[in-house]
Design an enzyme around this catalytic site. Structure first.
Site, PDB file in Angstrom:
ATOM      1  N   LYS A   1      -0.049   4.404  -0.349  1.00 15.35           N
ATOM      2  CA  LYS A   1      -0.630   5.657   0.178  1.00 15.35           C
ATOM      3  C   LYS A   1      -0.235   6.640  -0.977  1.00 15.35           C
ATOM      4  O   LYS A   1      -0.435   6.354  -2.107  1.00 15.35           O
ATOM      5  CB  LYS A   1      -0.327   5.870   1.503  1.00 15.35           C
ATOM      6  CG  LYS A   1      -0.306   4.764   2.320  1.00 15.35           C
ATOM      7  CD  LYS A   1       0.085   4.961   3.729  1.00 15.35           C
ATOM      8  CE  LYS A   1      -0.018   3.354   4.594  1.00 15.35           C
ATOM      9  NZ  LYS A   1      -0.038   3.703   6.033  1.00 15.35           N
TER      10      LYS A   1
ATOM     11  N   SER B   1       2.963  -1.917  10.707  1.00 12.75           N
ATOM     12  CA  SER B   1       4.497  -1.752  10.756  1.00 12.75           C
ATOM     13  C   SER B   1       5.055  -3.262  10.605  1.00 12.75           C
ATOM     14  O   SER B   1       6.094  -3.710  11.271  1.00 12.75           O
ATOM     15  CB  SER B   1       4.612  -1.498  12.225  1.00 12.75           C
ATOM     16  OG  SER B   1       4.368  -0.355  12.333  1.00 12.75           O
TER      17      SER B   1
ATOM     18  N   GLY C   1       1.909   2.139  10.873  1.00  5.48           N
ATOM     19  CA  GLY C   1       2.823   3.282  10.628  1.00  5.48           C
ATOM     20  C   GLY C   1       3.619   3.802  11.957  1.00  5.48           C
ATOM     21  O   GLY C   1       3.996   4.967  12.101  1.00  5.48           O
TER      22      GLY C   1
ATOM     23  N   ASN D   1       0.946  -1.017  -0.003  1.00  4.61           N
ATOM     24  CA  ASN D   1       0.057  -0.116  -0.235  1.00  4.61           C
ATOM     25  C   ASN D   1       0.831   1.263   0.006  1.00  4.61           C
ATOM     26  O   ASN D   1       1.516   1.433   0.909  1.00  4.61           O
ATOM     27  CB  ASN D   1      -0.653   0.064   1.239  1.00  4.61           C
ATOM     28  CG  ASN D   1      -2.012   1.207   1.460  1.00  4.61           C
ATOM     29  OD1 ASN D   1      -1.887   1.765   0.468  1.00  4.61           O
ATOM     30  ND2 ASN D   1      -2.149   1.464   2.412  1.00  4.61           N
TER      31      ASN D   1
ATOM     32  N   GLU E   1      -7.246   4.501   7.475  1.00  5.40           N
ATOM     33  CA  GLU E   1      -7.006   6.010   6.904  1.00  5.40           C
ATOM     34  C   GLU E   1      -8.172   6.412   6.404  1.00  5.40           C
ATOM     35  O   GLU E   1      -8.569   7.768   6.355  1.00  5.40           O
ATOM     36  CB  GLU E   1      -5.667   6.098   6.334  1.00  5.40           C
ATOM     37  CG  GLU E   1      -4.499   6.186   7.037  1.00  5.40           C
ATOM     38  CD  GLU E   1      -3.177   5.245   6.343  1.00  5.40           C
ATOM     39  OE1 GLU E   1      -3.113   5.436   5.143  1.00  5.40           O
ATOM     40  OE2 GLU E   1      -2.181   4.950   6.875  1.00  5.40           O
TER      41      GLU E   1
ATOM     42  N   GLU F   1      -5.845  -4.938  10.574  1.00  3.44           N
ATOM     43  CA  GLU F   1      -4.656  -3.998  10.697  1.00  3.44           C
ATOM     44  C   GLU F   1      -5.243  -3.182  12.085  1.00  3.44           C
ATOM     45  O   GLU F   1      -5.860  -2.081  11.846  1.00  3.44           O
ATOM     46  CB  GLU F   1      -4.919  -3.127   9.522  1.00  3.44           C
ATOM     47  CG  GLU F   1      -4.409  -3.755   8.051  1.00  3.44           C
ATOM     48  CD  GLU F   1      -3.777  -2.577   7.411  1.00  3.44           C
ATOM     49  OE1 GLU F   1      -2.776  -2.749   6.910  1.00  3.44           O
ATOM     50  OE2 GLU F   1      -4.438  -1.529   6.904  1.00  3.44           O
TER      51      GLU F   1
END
Ligand code: PEP
Length: 243
Positions: free
Chosen positions: A9, A200, A166, A7, A93, A160
């Site tokens: 982003k 992570s 992150g 991903n 997100e 997740e």
């Protein structure tokens, strides 16, 4: 067969996508037993496709609408016509910064199905919810967006935990295994379900996370930006502890 999804982003410009796709094949040479998926930003879906089909591409999001006057939106049908096989739905997100709620996510899954895309449906609790003992409740609620989905249609669910995305603090294999077991129980009627972990993931922790039997692959943010580290994760995702 494991599944590993990059991903990206809102990272990587056109030359950076090209550079990744130029270097990545060498990094994954000879690798088998893993389905690799790249999810670049919308403008680079075509550029990220592999003519030799060593990996597939995914959209990071799709509209809940099929088409029409929705400036700035991208439909599932457009993603499919740009060569996508998958689409991320419900990334934390999107839920957090764009207010995407369960009902809208249910529509997105429906649009993905109509376009022939496999949804990679993301679920996970915040630290506050975990500390309050609400993890199971939150997962159940998020999974309710799949209640109207066809039971036999292929589905990927990515666990997740928001506190792991992150942050450099991955879930332990036990924490991920427990949550994925809950998810599998909730979706036990489904005939084509793959469960992956995100949060992570690095080349280092991929090696022991993959030994948790419910983790069938990874959704990777930061460590997917570099072709070498992403390739190491892809390689390690194929390793299994002896039965
Ligand atoms: C993600 O974006 O889904 C993700 C898991 O990011 P990171 O690997 O950087 O935690």
């Amino acid at each position: 067969m494991s599944l590993v999804v990059a991903n990206w982003k809102m990272h990587k410009t056109a030359p950076e996508v090209e550079e990744f796709c130029r270097r990545f094949p060498e990094e994954i040479a000879g690798l088998s037993g893993v389905d690799i998926v790249l999810a670049p930003a919308f403008p680079f879906l075509s550029a990220a496709r592999d003519p030799e089909a060593r990996w597939s591409v995914a959209g990071q999001n799709c509209s809940a609408e099929p088409s029409g006057a929705f400036t700035g939106e991208v439909s599932a049908g457009m993603l499919a016509s740009a060569g996508c096989a998958y689409v991320l739905v419900g990334h934390s997100e999107r839920r957090r910064y764009f207010g995407e709620e369960d009902v809208v996510l249910g529509f997105k899954v429906e649009r993905a199905r109509q376009a022939g895309l496999v949804p990679i449906f993301c679920v996970g609790e915040t630290l506050h919810e975990r500390d309050a003992g609400l993890t199971d409740e939150v997962l159940d609620r998020q999974l309710s967006a799949l209640d109207e989905d066809l039971l036999e249609a292929p589905l990927v669910v990515a666990y997740e935990p928001v506190w792991a995305i992150g942050t450099g603090h991955n879930a332990t294999p036990e924490q991920a295994g427990e949550a994925l077991a809950r998810i599998c129980r909730r979706l036990s009627k489904r005939s084509d379900l793959r469960t992956i972990y995100g949060g992570s993931v690095t080349p280092e922790n991929a090696e022991f996370l993959i030994e948790q039997r419910r983790i069938e692959g990874f959704l990777v943010g930061g460590s997917s930006l570099d072709p070498q580290s992403f390739a190491v994760i892809c390689r390690r995702s194929t390793r299994r502890a002896p039965a």
